[in-house]
Scaffold this active site. Structure first.
Site, PDB file in Angstrom:
ATOM      1  N   ASP A  54      40.943  34.458  -6.906  1.00 58.78           N
ATOM      2  CA  ASP A  54      40.125  34.944  -8.027  1.00 58.78           C
ATOM      3  C   ASP A  54      39.275  35.997  -7.839  1.00 58.78           C
ATOM      4  O   ASP A  54      39.048  37.335  -8.508  1.00 58.78           O
ATOM      5  CB  ASP A  54      39.571  33.910  -8.843  1.00 58.78           C
ATOM      6  CG  ASP A  54      38.772  34.199 -10.122  1.00 58.78           C
ATOM      7  OD1 ASP A  54      39.490  34.634 -11.023  1.00 58.78           O
ATOM      8  OD2 ASP A  54      37.482  34.155  -9.967  1.00 58.78           O
ATOM      9  N   GLU A 126      46.518  33.479  -8.071  1.00 63.32           N
ATOM     10  CA  GLU A 126      45.375  33.643  -7.665  1.00 63.32           C
ATOM     11  C   GLU A 126      45.518  33.016  -6.257  1.00 63.32           C
ATOM     12  O   GLU A 126      45.128  33.604  -5.320  1.00 63.32           O
ATOM     13  CB  GLU A 126      44.410  32.776  -8.372  1.00 63.32           C
ATOM     14  CG  GLU A 126      43.996  33.701  -9.724  1.00 63.32           C
ATOM     15  CD  GLU A 126      43.187  32.952 -10.539  1.00 63.32           C
ATOM     16  OE1 GLU A 126      42.346  33.414 -11.394  1.00 63.32           O
ATOM     17  OE2 GLU A 126      42.789  31.573 -10.244  1.00 63.32           O
TER      18      GLU A 126
END
Length: 239
Positions: A54, A126
């Site tokens: 992320d 992610e």
């Protein structure tokens, strides 16, 4: 062959065919594509990688936008970034790559639908970005992100306004009052909750949205009512 049972080398080779990168550490890739429901032991799933990915994604996208949109102010850059790092965009790219059929997960996860399905794909994406970063360094992760995100950054509607801000202004115009949000339910474990929120505008039927945080759910609900009332087109442009 069931791709979720590929060994490390087969998994790495299959993914290399799809994204053009050969992993040096196949165990890292395997972890990135393992959901908690199928993990062999503590820490063997993608949750920690998801956290790192992320941040890597956010940095790459922020750099890309900063360099490409020299005349954009902080507000516009933030809108563009938010549109590119949200769960829907990540899930779309995961689908484009065919990533989900490589994920090792319990049978119950395979039947997920709606918001939970989107979140699963976003989480795996992610984790993959983090695995690329750890395996090949920042440039490898950066090249991967640019390959899939840069074309999307140039699409019409990529810089649309925050849906809650847009709804706030529209609601005042049509009803004279601010919209109100209410949490309808909270599902899932503490580490990965899913919130469902409803939004109410006087004189209009409420709309609902779901997300991994209350704010994300509120944004989804705001988007739903803006789209339904044709304030926003499906593609994200305004009338």
């Amino acid at each position: 062959m069931d791709r979720t049972h590929l060994n490390g080398k087969e998994l790495a080779r299959t993914l290399e065919e799809r994204i053009g990168y050969a992993f040096r550490d196949e165990s890292r890739l395997k972890r990135a594509l393992t959901h908690a429901s199928a993990r062999g032991g503590k820490g063997a799933d993608y949750q920690r990688l998801e956290f790192l990915g992320d941040r890597v994604l956010g940095l790459v996208i922020a750099e890309m936008l900063f360099l490409e949109y020299e005349g954009a102010d902080e507000g516009e850059l933030s809108l563009r970034l938010n549109a590119l790092v949200n769960a829907e965009t990540l899930a779309d790219i995961a689908e484009e790559i065919g990533l989900i059929d490589l994920v090792r997960a319990g049978s119950d996860i395979k039947t997920l639908s709606g918001r939970k399905r989107i979140n699963l794909r976003a989480d795996v994406m992610e984790a993959l970005i983090a695995a690329l970063y750890l395996d090949g360094g920042f440039e490898v992760a950066r090249d991967f992100v640019l390959k899939y995100w840069q074309p999307r950054s140039r699409l019409a509607g990529a810089a649309r306004r925050d849906p809650k801000t847009e709804l706030q202004e529209w609601a005042h115009q049509v009803s004279g009052t601010a919209p109100s949000y209410a949490i309808e339910k909270r599902e899932g474990p503490d580490h990965d909750p899913v919130f469902t929120v409803s939004v109410h505008v006087n004189g209009y039927t409420p709309a609902e949205g779901s997300g991994r945080s209350k704010r994300e759910a509120e944004q989804a609900a705001a988007t739903a009512i803006l789209t339904r009332e044709k304030v926003w087109h499906i593609a994200g442009t305004t009338e």
